[in-house]
Design a protein around this motif. Structure first.
Motif, PDB file in Angstrom:
ATOM      1  N   LEU A  11     -18.194 -30.019 -14.183  1.00  0.00           N
ATOM      2  CA  LEU A  11     -17.284 -31.093 -14.600  1.00  0.00           C
ATOM      3  C   LEU A  11     -16.571 -30.753 -15.909  1.00  0.00           C
ATOM      4  N   ILE A  12     -17.240 -30.022 -16.764  1.00  0.00           N
ATOM      5  CA  ILE A  12     -16.595 -29.603 -18.015  1.00  0.00           C
ATOM      6  C   ILE A  12     -15.676 -28.408 -17.769  1.00  0.00           C
ATOM      7  N   ALA A  13     -16.134 -27.468 -16.960  1.00  0.00           N
ATOM      8  CA  ALA A  13     -15.421 -26.207 -16.799  1.00  0.00           C
ATOM      9  C   ALA A  13     -14.118 -26.351 -16.023  1.00  0.00           C
ATOM     10  N   LEU A  14     -14.129 -27.114 -14.927  1.00  0.00           N
ATOM     11  CA  LEU A  14     -12.952 -27.156 -14.052  1.00  0.00           C
ATOM     12  C   LEU A  14     -11.697 -27.665 -14.757  1.00  0.00           C
ATOM     13  N   PRO A  15     -11.738 -28.832 -15.445  1.00  0.00           N
ATOM     14  CA  PRO A  15     -10.515 -29.256 -16.167  1.00  0.00           C
ATOM     15  C   PRO A  15     -10.178 -28.335 -17.334  1.00  0.00           C
ATOM     16  N   ALA A  16     -11.228 -27.777 -17.981  1.00  0.00           N
ATOM     17  CA  ALA A  16     -10.958 -26.879 -19.102  1.00  0.00           C
ATOM     18  C   ALA A  16     -10.236 -25.626 -18.642  1.00  0.00           C
ATOM     19  N   VAL A  17     -10.695 -25.045 -17.524  1.00  0.00           N
ATOM     20  CA  VAL A  17     -10.030 -23.858 -16.978  1.00  0.00           C
ATOM     21  C   VAL A  17      -8.608 -24.193 -16.533  1.00  0.00           C
ATOM     22  N   GLY A  18      -8.441 -25.367 -15.895  1.00  0.00           N
ATOM     23  CA  GLY A  18      -7.118 -25.771 -15.421  1.00  0.00           C
ATOM     24  C   GLY A  18      -6.110 -25.920 -16.556  1.00  0.00           C
ATOM     25  N   TYR A  19      -6.591 -26.435 -17.706  1.00  0.00           N
ATOM     26  CA  TYR A  19      -5.675 -26.625 -18.853  1.00  0.00           C
ATOM     27  C   TYR A  19      -5.529 -25.366 -19.691  1.00  0.00           C
ATOM     28  N   ALA A  20      -6.662 -24.802 -20.105  1.00  0.00           N
ATOM     29  CA  ALA A  20      -6.614 -23.659 -21.024  1.00  0.00           C
ATOM     30  C   ALA A  20      -6.041 -22.407 -20.368  1.00  0.00           C
ATOM     31  N   GLY A  21      -6.194 -22.303 -19.045  1.00  0.00           N
ATOM     32  CA  GLY A  21      -5.725 -21.093 -18.376  1.00  0.00           C
ATOM     33  C   GLY A  21      -4.259 -21.109 -17.970  1.00  0.00           C
ATOM     34  N   GLN A  22      -3.544 -22.206 -18.276  1.00  0.00           N
ATOM     35  CA  GLN A  22      -2.154 -22.324 -17.818  1.00  0.00           C
ATOM     36  C   GLN A  22      -1.243 -21.186 -18.270  1.00  0.00           C
ATOM     37  N   PRO A  23      -1.319 -20.699 -19.530  1.00  0.00           N
ATOM     38  CA  PRO A  23      -0.430 -19.595 -19.913  1.00  0.00           C
ATOM     39  C   PRO A  23      -0.607 -18.362 -19.020  1.00  0.00           C
ATOM     40  N   PHE A  24      -1.838 -18.079 -18.612  1.00  0.00           N
ATOM     41  CA  PHE A  24      -2.094 -16.929 -17.748  1.00  0.00           C
ATOM     42  C   PHE A  24      -1.682 -17.219 -16.306  1.00  0.00           C
TER      43      PHE A  24
END
Length: 731
Positions: A146-159
């Motif tokens: 639950l923590i990782a999925l939204p974090a990856v979705g937001y933080a990984g956007q530049p890549f």
């Protein structure tokens, strides 16, 4: 060049050509493969003669015929290729800060998520050694998800955005394997969570993103520091100008709206908004931006001033002769930008290697996965190793190895008053072992100065200066200047007749006066440079000398101490050349040399194995400048000499020659060091990753660290203490 010039500045005229250089900002350039894609997309357009992308500055410089392809056509072509772009903004620093600002909150989110997931992971690991219930362990895994999925979705956007754009355009860049690695790690962890397995890697995926984002943010800050001299230079243009209306009222307008013929008021402390001629006022102008000379130049009515220079004294009124893109400042900026965007041999080598390396990344990742599966490893383990390989093999350090050094070198050279124009000029300058100087205007100032051993006949000098003002002959102009420097008022004289090959003649109050050669004024075999004679009075001679530059002897001595062979080739008289050569400490010299003979000398030295630097400024030097292994020209040189030279140096000293050679050698050394860093990094970490000794987390740290390391190593060139090393050695 034989004619004297009062101001050591670059002369230029607008060229009658339809070509123009357009600079676009392309923020999504992230690797060497991007460079090729951007350049190829532009080169397919009609009217595009050249396109040069730069990874360090994230710019592309395009030479284009605007009648065939507009700026909109260029940006549309790049958009189709997956690279959104825009015309370079005046405030490029704000643009760079905006990219950093976008990354900072993503770094925060990824860091927060990584810390919390790591706490949950540590609890799970601890529980495995104790009596943690399986339901609690499963709960912790789902909390991590639950923590990782939204974090990856937001933080990984530049890549992710960069990777999607690349794939849509059917190409690869370094963000493709990064995105693939992060998504595979996250997806595999979610799948394992649903199966209630112990092989969960949410902590690795999010921590990987955290360190990748830190690396990219630091890299952007490094790039801001490594911004080219051209960008810094154009940032010093005045934004506004105070124009003087016909009724003498004033109005502030944007400097972009200035037109030739307008009159502007320049107050003390203000930057001049355009090139122009002073029509009233006296002051001192800080021209260090243009000439490299730190001492302000005294100016008054009739003197020229240039955009970007600073008024240090009284108020001035200036008639604009060139504005915005036609100013000397813009011309120098375009020359600098062309040099920064250009590709030398080392840059081309690095680009070629990084282009070949990009497809190999995916092949290596797939190979790692397949081999580990074949030898019986669990698919989760094999996939983890493949993810580490995908991340660690991104060729960013290799692509940055040379461009970062090139930009740093150009910036430092510009601060020393040197503009390098040739794409591989720095590389060839680093190989020099022989320096040949022209005399007039190169070893010497090119300005005729009055030489006196006693008192001056001020009356004769005043009359001679007044009469000489009617002629453009170098000695006549030298007389006018000498009178002005002595504080003598020399009003213009009417009805002056110039006799070719002899001199000037006029009649004042019934008295015939002459200025010219000894024979013309009746001085017999006098040895002075120019004479003044009036009927009934003995002729007065004035001797002018072309003095060596103040540091010519010191410059030559330093070159000789470092093992360089130094000589003089000049078309001037034998006695004048010998006098200058002796004053500068040069034993090898040749006088009365024709242009073809200079060329033959250069070719003969080349045949003997010498790599010659030709330093000259005249029309007769142009063939030798073009033939030399490398060439330098002073800013006072005529256009054809500047065009033939690899670099142009400003100011009244020869020290820029020493600086250029020292910086070129240091740049070569740093470029080779960066190549070594990139090669060692790949040689060590890629095999370790394929063998399973590198986790995705360590791979992220290594990849970001290598990119930052090569950029930081290049930035050392801006501040490191340099000296001219011995031939055959480096800094």
């Amino acid at each position: 060049m034989e004619a004297a010039l009062d101001a050591p500045v670059v002369t230029h005229e607008p060229k009658a050509t339809s070509r123009q250089t357009v600079v676009l900002s392309v923020p999504t350039i992230v690797c060497g493969n991007c460079l090729r894609s951007v350049e190829n997309a532009l080169r397919t357009l009609r009217g595009v003669e050249a396109a040069r992308a730069n990874l360090t500055t994230k710019r592309v410089s395009v030479v284009v015929d605007p009648e065939l392809s507009s700026t909109v056509d260029l940006t549309t072509a790049l958009e189709r290729a997956g690279y959104p772009s825009a015309l370079l903004a005046d405030d490029a620093e704000t643009e760079q800060k905006a990219r950093v600002s976008e990354l900072v909150p993503r770094v925060g989110v990824a860091g927060f998520a990584a810390a919390n997931i790591m706490l949950l992971s540590v609890s799970v690991w601890s529980g495995q050694a104790s009596d943690m219930d399986s339901s609690v362990r499963e709960l912790f895994h789902w909390l991590s998800a639950l923590i990782a999925l939204p974090a990856v979705g937001y933080a990984g956007q530049p890549f992710f955005r960069s990777a999607i754009a690349a794939l849509k355009a059917r190409r690869l860049n370094m963000d493709v394997p990064i995105s693939l690695g992060v998504l595979l790690a996250t997806g595999m962890s979610l799948f394992q969570t649903m199966r209630n397995s112990d092989q969960i890697y949410f902590d690795a995926a999010v921590t990987l993103l955290f360190f990748l984002l830190i690396g990219r943010a630091l890299d952007e800050r490094m790039r801001t520091k490594a911004r080219g001299a051209a960008e810094n230079l154009l940032g010093l243009r005045a934004k506004d100008a105070t124009i003087v209306e016909s009724d003498q009222t004033t109005k502030v307008i944007s400097a972009a709206k200035l037109k030739p013929g307008m009159i502007i008021a320049v107050a003390a402390g203000e930057r001049v908004a355009g090139d122009g001629e002073i029509i009233s006022g006296q002051s001192e102008i800080d021209e260090s931006l243009i000439s490299g000379e730190t001492r302000p130049r005294a100016v008054s009515a009739g003197d020229s001033v240039y955009a970007g220079t600073v008024n240090c004294g009284g108020a001035l009124r200036v008639r604009i002769t060139a504005a915005e893109e036609n100013t000397l400042l813009s011309e120098i900026g375009r020359m600098m930008l062309a040099a920064e965007q250009s590709r030398g041999r080392y840059v081309r080598l690095a680009d070629r290697a990084s282009r070949l390396y990009a497809p190999a990344v995916h092949v290596l990742g797939l190979t790692t996965f397949v081999v580990w599966m074949l030898i019986g490893a669990p698919w989760e383990q094999a996939l983890t190793y493949a993810i580490a390989v995908l991340i660690i093999t991104c060729p960013c350090a290799l692509a940055l190895a040379v461009p970062a050094v090139q930009v740093a070198a150009m910036s430092r050279l510009f601060s020393k008053g040197v503009i390098v124009k040739a794409p591989d000029g720095l590389e060839r300058l680093a190989e020099i072992d022989c320096v040949i100087f022209d005399k007039t205007g190169t070893l010497t100032t090119g300005e005729l100065r009055l030489w006196t051993s006693g008192s001056i006949d001020t009356v004769a000098l005043a009359r001679a200066g007044s009469i000489a003002g009617a002629s453009r002959h170098p000695y006549a102009q030298a007389l006018v200047k000498a009178a002005r420097e002595q504080g003598i008022r020399a009003p213009a004289v009417d009805d002056v007749q110039e006799v070719a090959g002899s001199g000037l003649i006029t009649t004042s109050a019934g008295v015939e006066e002459k200025v010219g050669s000894a024979a013309w004024v009746g001085a017999g075999a006098g040895q002075a440079s120019i004479w003044y004679g009036a009927a009934g009075k003995p002729p007065v001679g004035f001797d002018f000398v072309d003095e060596p530059r103040k540091d010519a002897n010191a410059c030559v001595s330093e070159l000789q101490r470092s093992g360089y062979m130094v000589s003089v080739l000049s078309g001037d008289r034998r006695d004048a050349v010998e006098q200058t050569a002796v004053a500068c400490g040069i034993e090898g010299w040749a006088a009365e040399v024709r242009p073809d003979q200079k060329l033959q000398t250069i070719e003969a030295l080349k045949a003997q194995g010498y790599k010659t630097l030709m330093v000259g400024d005249g029309l007769n030097d142009a063939p030798a400048l073009a033939a030399g292994h490398a060439s330098l020209s002073p800013a006072s040189a005529i256009d054809i000499a500047q065009n033939a030279a690899d670099a142009v140096f400003q100011g009244e000293l020869l020290q820029p020659v020493i600086e250029t050679l020292a910086i070129a050698k240091a740049a070569r050394s740093l470029a080779l060091q960066n190549f070594a860093i990139a090669i060692v990094y790949n040689s060590v970490f890629v095999p370790l990753a394929m063998l399973g000794y590198v986790t995705p987390l360590i791979a992220a740290l290594a990849m970001s660290g290598s990119s930052i390391m090569v950029t930081a190593n290049a930035l050392r060139l801006r501040s490191m203490k340099l000296h001219l090393p011995m031939i055959g050695t480096s800094q």
